[in-house]
Design an enzyme around this catalytic site. Structure first.
Site, mmCIF file in Angstrom:
data_model
loop_
_atom_site.group_PDB
_atom_site.id
_atom_site.type_symbol
_atom_site.label_atom_id
_atom_site.label_comp_id
_atom_site.label_asym_id
_atom_site.label_seq_id
_atom_site.Cartn_x
_atom_site.Cartn_y
_atom_site.Cartn_z
ATOM 1 N N SER A 1 41.829 32.386 40.157
ATOM 2 C CA SER A 1 41.146 33.667 40.000
ATOM 3 C C SER A 1 40.610 34.194 41.318
ATOM 4 O O SER A 1 40.471 35.404 41.482
ATOM 5 C CB SER A 1 39.970 33.526 39.030
ATOM 6 O OG SER A 1 40.379 33.658 37.698
ATOM 7 N N GLU B 1 33.863 35.445 36.146
ATOM 8 C CA GLU B 1 35.135 36.016 36.597
ATOM 9 C C GLU B 1 34.925 37.382 37.238
ATOM 10 O O GLU B 1 35.462 37.674 38.311
ATOM 11 C CB GLU B 1 36.096 36.143 35.413
ATOM 12 C CG GLU B 1 37.455 36.701 35.782
ATOM 13 C CD GLU B 1 38.154 35.828 36.796
ATOM 14 O OE1 GLU B 1 38.301 36.275 37.951
ATOM 15 O OE2 GLU B 1 38.535 34.703 36.451
ATOM 16 N N ASP C 1 35.699 38.194 41.224
ATOM 17 C CA ASP C 1 36.699 39.181 41.623
ATOM 18 C C ASP C 1 36.108 40.251 42.538
ATOM 19 O O ASP C 1 36.669 40.577 43.589
ATOM 20 C CB ASP C 1 37.293 39.856 40.387
ATOM 21 C CG ASP C 1 38.170 38.934 39.564
ATOM 22 O OD1 ASP C 1 38.640 37.923 40.113
ATOM 23 O OD2 ASP C 1 38.381 39.221 38.377
#
Length: 520
Positions: A450, A249, A253
């Protein structure tokens, strides 16, 4: 002395949990209090204007703190309460209505009239939990609006899916993958690099490695952005070395928004995965005078029903603060389709994407055909592959910019939208048309909503850099500008179907970056 229930503080054990034993009364813990603001009537007037879609100049952080922070008198009352109950105030941030206390479990149980036990859960492991409401004494009634951290169960999950190449080889259409620059071209992002901007990213676990980022941006041929780690509540940039864990994650990002806005600073706010720390991470980013993010990306969330009302209310108020300060906040809409709480549960949406003050980001799949043409549909790869979150909130009323909209169920007729509809916008999210990332020294393909939040964050950072000022709370204006997003009309997310105009799968559509820049 009378005791008063803190509104919305009722808790129950996580479904599937088993109580093990009482918490050690001598254990030292940290608890966060949210307090009321000054000048609430004036504040509510501004929020009403935002809710009506009115545009007005953003407030600077210093002015907000002076006008709407917590009063020194209220802070003094909390200090007195803490001292009287053997607790200690270790941090206070009146600009964000936060005070942090430490003490023993025994002292906290007595101070707030709760009982803390240790539970175990097959998925979440051990956590400290409670049942029923939290109480405060007469002198704090109306001053304390939330007591967070007594319960430290995991509050949110990241919304990413790592593509399993063994499973993907037989798919029809064949899986493809993109780097963020290719998607920026696909979505017609305006020329720019985000210079002069800061993108804030909230992370509730994991970490990044400099060598991964250096390798990634070198591979793309873009300058390495300035990336800074900000510790919240003692959490740090701490890679867990799990190829399916939170490191994915964090890498996703940073690499997505950093690729499309490489001249922007990226501030990564690391916090523990609890409701108390999630709120502190957001308020820390909002009131960060050093990095001053103009855009915030959140790729973590949980079903609305999994959160207390005190948490969703106070988190929503923090998002309102961001809007007043001219900060655009993007939140992933979830990867479990319309069944965010689980496949056997009623349709529900993900929070914080369901807040009207977050721009909720849903997902699509880009299909490439033999002739090279691309088609974009709602992301729904089935139970194993994931699907875009979306649906109707049960916590938040319908915002004015969604007046007159209806939602189409996959099985059944269209119904009028009575509460907040999710998502607002969308972007590529399917692992079958996923994003190249480098994490742990390995190149992989990752999808999930995400990826959509940081992609949109990078777009707005570009526009902010071009404009020389932040766009701020853009949601009402996006809904009112026809043609700035491409409508996605094919597919469903389980409970809801796509269609002409806004829908509960992809919102108003995927970005036309040039059109958004011109319109806003």
């Amino acid at each position: 002395m009378a005791r008063h229930v803190v509104e919305g503080s009722e808790r129950q054990p996580v479904e599937g949990s088993r109580r093990l034993h009482a918490t050690d009364p001598h254990e030292e813990i940290e608890v966060k209090l949210k307090l009321r603001r000054k000048n609430d009537a004036a504040y509510q007037d501004l929020i009403h204007k935002l809710e009506q879609g009115e545009a007005f100049a953003a407030m600077d952080r210093k002015t907000f703190a002076s006008k709407f922070g917590t009063s020194s008198e209220d802070c003094k009352k909390v200090h007195a309460f803490a001292a009287a109950h053997g607790l200690k105030v270790v941090r206070e941030a009146p600009q964000s209505h936060l005070m942090v206390l430490t003490g023993t479990v025994a002292h906290f149980q007595k101070a707030f009239d709760v009982k803390l036990d240790v539970y175990t859960h097959p998925k979440y492991g051990r956590y400290r939990g409670r049942t029923g409401p939290v109480h405060v004494p007469d002198e704090l009634e109306g001053i304390v609006t939330a007591v967070l951290g007594l319960d430290n169960r995991p509050q949110a999950r990241p919304h990413f899916h790592v593509r399993d190449e063994k499973d993907a080889t037989g798919d029809e259409p064949q899986p493809i993958a993109f780097n963020p620059l290719q998607l920026a071209s696909h979505y017609k992002f305006p020329r720019g690099d985000g210079r002069g901007q800061c993108i804030g990213i909230l992370e509730l676990g994991g970490g990044y490695r400099e060598k991964d980022l250096q390798a990634y941006f070198s591979l793309l041929g873009v300058p390495m952005p300035e990336v800074v780690a900000v510790s919240v509540g003692g959490a740090t940039n701490d890679p867990d070395h799990d190829p399916q864990g939170a490191d994915v994650e964090v890498a996703l990002d940073i690499e997505v928004c950093g690729a499309v806005a490489p001249a922007a600073k990226i501030a990564v706010y690391f916090a523990k995965n609890t409701d108390a720390d999630f709120i502190e991470a957001l308020t820390t980013a909002i009131h960060d005078d050093v990095n001053q993010p103009s855009v915030i990306s959140i790729s973590w969330g949980e079903a609305e029903a999994g959160s207390t009302h005190q948490f969703t209310t106070r988190f929503n108020e923090a998002l309102q603060m961001a809007a007043l300060l001219g900060i655009t906040v993007f939140a992933s809409a979830g990867d479990a389709g319309s069944h965010d709480a689980g496949p056997d549960k009623p349709d529900t949406v993900d929070f914080p994407a369901s807040s009207p003050f977050a721009l909720a980001c849903g997902g699509t799949r880009i299909d490439e055909h033999d002739d090279g043409a691309e088609a974009e549909v709602v992301w729904n790869d089935g139970a194993k592959g994931g699907a875009t979150g979306g649906g109707i909130s049960t916590r938040f009323e319908r915002p004015v910019w969604q007046d007159g909209l209806s939602v189409s169920r996959t099985k059944g007729d269209a119904i009028a939208l009575t509460h907040r509809g999710v998502p607002d916008v969308a972007g590529d999210a399917s692992p079958a048309s996923g994003y190249f990332v480098i994490v742990g020294g390995r190149v992989g393909v990752v999808g999930g909503t995400s990826a959509v939040a940081p992609l949109w964050a990078g777009l707005v950072a570009r526009i902010n850099g071009i404009k020389g000022a932040p766009l701020g709370f853009v949601t009402p204006r996006l809904y009112r500008q026809a043609g700035v997003c491409k409508d996605i009309r094919h597919g469903n997310n389980g409970g809801f179907a796509s269609g002409k105009g806004w829908d509960a799968c992809t919102g108003i559509g995927v970005p036309n970056g040039d059109a958004i820049a011109r319109a806003l």
